[in-house]
Scaffold this active site. Structure first.
Site, PDB file in Angstrom:
ATOM      1  N   ASN A 129       6.020  -1.761  11.458  1.00 47.95           N
ATOM      2  CA  ASN A 129       5.217  -1.284  10.339  1.00 47.95           C
ATOM      3  C   ASN A 129       5.605  -2.065   9.072  1.00 47.95           C
ATOM      4  O   ASN A 129       6.277  -3.090   9.147  1.00 47.95           O
ATOM      5  CB  ASN A 129       5.445   0.223  10.156  1.00 47.95           C
ATOM      6  CG  ASN A 129       4.225   0.958   9.637  1.00 47.95           C
ATOM      7  OD1 ASN A 129       3.535   0.465   8.751  1.00 47.95           O
ATOM      8  ND2 ASN A 129       3.954   2.136  10.166  1.00 47.95           N
ATOM      9  N   PHE A 180      -1.568   8.165   4.538  1.00 44.61           N
ATOM     10  CA  PHE A 180      -2.366   8.747   5.632  1.00 44.61           C
ATOM     11  C   PHE A 180      -3.661   9.399   5.130  1.00 44.61           C
ATOM     12  O   PHE A 180      -4.016  10.506   5.538  1.00 44.61           O
ATOM     13  CB  PHE A 180      -1.549   9.779   6.422  1.00 44.61           C
ATOM     14  CG  PHE A 180      -0.548   9.200   7.377  1.00 44.61           C
ATOM     15  CD1 PHE A 180      -0.528   7.854   7.686  1.00 44.61           C
ATOM     16  CD2 PHE A 180       0.394  10.030   7.978  1.00 44.61           C
ATOM     17  CE1 PHE A 180       0.415   7.336   8.581  1.00 44.61           C
ATOM     18  CE2 PHE A 180       1.335   9.527   8.876  1.00 44.61           C
ATOM     19  CZ  PHE A 180       1.340   8.173   9.175  1.00 44.61           C
ATOM     20  N   SER A 234       5.609   4.952   8.881  1.00 44.10           N
ATOM     21  CA  SER A 234       4.994   4.704   7.578  1.00 44.10           C
ATOM     22  C   SER A 234       5.956   5.133   6.477  1.00 44.10           C
ATOM     23  O   SER A 234       6.523   6.231   6.541  1.00 44.10           O
ATOM     24  CB  SER A 234       3.683   5.481   7.447  1.00 44.10           C
ATOM     25  OG  SER A 234       3.218   5.427   6.103  1.00 44.10           O
ATOM     26  N   ASN A 261       0.841  -1.201   0.000  1.00 46.55           N
ATOM     27  CA  ASN A 261       0.000   0.000   0.000  1.00 46.55           C
ATOM     28  C   ASN A 261       0.872   1.245   0.000  1.00 46.55           C
ATOM     29  O   ASN A 261       1.986   1.246   0.515  1.00 46.55           O
ATOM     30  CB  ASN A 261      -0.948  -0.003   1.204  1.00 46.55           C
ATOM     31  CG  ASN A 261      -0.375   0.703   2.407  1.00 46.55           C
ATOM     32  OD1 ASN A 261      -0.425   1.931   2.515  1.00 46.55           O
ATOM     33  ND2 ASN A 261       0.199  -0.073   3.328  1.00 46.55           N
ATOM     34  N   LYS A 306       5.337   3.178  17.044  1.00 48.30           N
ATOM     35  CA  LYS A 306       5.393   2.107  16.053  1.00 48.30           C
ATOM     36  C   LYS A 306       6.609   2.338  15.179  1.00 48.30           C
ATOM     37  O   LYS A 306       6.778   3.416  14.593  1.00 48.30           O
ATOM     38  CB  LYS A 306       4.118   2.084  15.209  1.00 48.30           C
ATOM     39  CG  LYS A 306       4.010   0.880  14.278  1.00 48.30           C
ATOM     40  CD  LYS A 306       2.616   0.782  13.676  1.00 48.30           C
ATOM     41  CE  LYS A 306       2.428  -0.509  12.906  1.00 48.30           C
ATOM     42  NZ  LYS A 306       1.029  -0.659  12.409  1.00 48.30           N
ATOM     43  N   ASN A 318       5.051   5.873   3.494  1.00 47.15           N
ATOM     44  CA  ASN A 318       4.254   6.469   2.420  1.00 47.15           C
ATOM     45  C   ASN A 318       4.039   7.975   2.544  1.00 47.15           C
ATOM     46  O   ASN A 318       3.338   8.570   1.739  1.00 47.15           O
ATOM     47  CB  ASN A 318       2.896   5.765   2.336  1.00 47.15           C
ATOM     48  CG  ASN A 318       3.063   4.293   2.011  1.00 47.15           C
ATOM     49  OD1 ASN A 318       3.877   3.928   1.175  1.00 47.15           O
ATOM     50  ND2 ASN A 318       2.317   3.449   2.702  1.00 47.15           N
ATOM     51  N   THR A 319       4.624   8.592   3.565  1.00 46.82           N
ATOM     52  CA  THR A 319       4.657  10.044   3.684  1.00 46.82           C
ATOM     53  C   THR A 319       6.120  10.454   3.642  1.00 46.82           C
ATOM     54  O   THR A 319       6.910  10.029   4.485  1.00 46.82           O
ATOM     55  CB  THR A 319       4.003  10.521   4.994  1.00 46.82           C
ATOM     56  OG1 THR A 319       2.615  10.165   4.966  1.00 46.82           O
ATOM     57  CG2 THR A 319       4.129  12.024   5.146  1.00 46.82           C
TER      58      THR A 319
END
Length: 352
Positions: free
Chosen positions: A240, A115, A173, A111, A211, A175-176
């Site tokens: 994560n 966010f 994460s 993915n 996390k 993805n940011t």
């Protein structure tokens, strides 16, 4: 897995993954998903984690119900605790679609959501309206376009923290852009000071977790452990999603984003074991990454986890998986005459 659940999963897998995800949330809200109604529990499974009373140690990881839309159903799905989010101070759409990919051959997911969520206030309102039951936590993040991402975490705490049973600081994460830079010791220490100060001003003072990523080297892991102990945080979630693509066979394996599911199990469990060694058992650890069976949950606990979370395996095995893992853990604890506390860390050396 029941025949109804098997048919439902087969139907969802014929759809675009993100549309299937959204439909699964809707099905839960409408009561169309068969659920056990209450968590599996026993004297062997009941535990305390950071002051929270859990009926069993099997939780739902953040990312599935980002906006807390299906909480009443998820609280009846057999989990011992549930985590929603990630929430950011302001709503944001996330990254462009497509941004979710099934890697069926690998029993995995990639993915790159970024966010996407409806904002902390909308999520706080739903948390406040949830029924009584198992602990529910909120994963917190930062807006992509924020001028001060560190301050965003404390802002989410101020907006929504009073309605959560625990808060998870998500600096891992992939993805940011540059979010993982906040895992550095100085940046993480400053961020946690702000979060803890905002938490201390709340009437409920929920425990604060962090996390971490599975792509850390030993030095970075040692730094995070030291910061977590000094802050102090109440638990660490390991881990994560990963940026690694080792050993994948599925057509979508080259997509950018975070990889979760079965291929993550060994990598995440090794990080968990090293973290347990670094912290010397002084802070509870929650094991996440690649769990699809009671045996794998058992291995996470042996490596050093006090509890576990699942998510990606639900895509392939359905919501009955949570209760199945809890029941199997209970039976094995009984057979081997062990408590959860005795199991935690008992096989740590096997993963180092």
């Amino acid at each position: 897995m029941t025949p109804i659940e098997r048919l439902g999963l087969a139907a969802l897998h014929r759809l675009d993954p993100e549309r299937a995800h959204d439909l699964s949330i809707l099905a839960l809200r409408l009561g169309l998903v068969p659920l056990p109604g209450r968590p599996v529990t026993s004297d062997r499974l009941r535990m305390q984690l950071a002051g929270l009373d859990l009926p069993n140690p099997v939780g739902l990881a953040a990312g599935y119900d980002k906006n807390a839309r299906a909480l009443p159903a998820l609280m009846r799905a057999g989990f011992g605790f549930v985590e929603v989010g990630a929430a950011t101070p302001r709503p944001q759409p996330g990254n462009p679609r497509p941004r979710l990919f099934r890697l069926t051959q690998d029993r995995a997911i990639i993915n790159r959501f970024g966010f996407n969520n409806e904002g902390a206030q909308a999520i706080a309102d739903r948390l406040a309206q949830r029924p009584p039951g198992i602990p529910v936590g909120l994963n917190i993040g930062a807006n992509k376009d924020s001028a001060d991402r560190s301050a965003d975490f404390a802002q989410v705490v101020r907006i929504a923290g009073a309605h959560a049973d625990f808060l998870t600081v998500n600096v891992s994460s992939p993805n940011t852009e540059k979010l993982r830079d906040l895992q550095g010791p100085q940046a993480l220490s400053a961020l946690l000071q702000g979060v803890l100060a905002a938490r201390d001003a709340l009437p409920n003072r929920p425990p604060v977790f962090i996390k971490i990523a599975p792509d850390l080297d030993d030095a970075a892991l040692a730094d995070i452990a030291a910061v977590a102990l000094a802050a102090p945080v109440d638990a660490i979630i390991a881990t994560n999603t990963t940026l690694s693509r080792d050993g994948l066979a599925s057509p979508h394996s080259g997509e950018t984003g975070g990889l979760s599911g079965a291929p993550l199990f060994d990598r995440a469990t090794r990080i968990l074991a090293r973290l347990y060694r670094e912290t010397q058992g002084r802070v509870p650890l929650i094991g996440v990454g690649g769990i699809g069976s009671a045996e794998q949950a058992w291995q996470k606990l042996r490596a050093g986890a006090s509890a576990v979370q699942i998510y990606s395996a639900l895509v392939y095995q359905g919501f009955s998986l949570a209760a199945r893992i809890a029941r199997d853990l209970d039976q094995r604890l009984a057979r081997e005459n062990l408590t959860l506390a005795e199991l935690t860390g008992s096989g740590n050396a096997d993963w180092l």
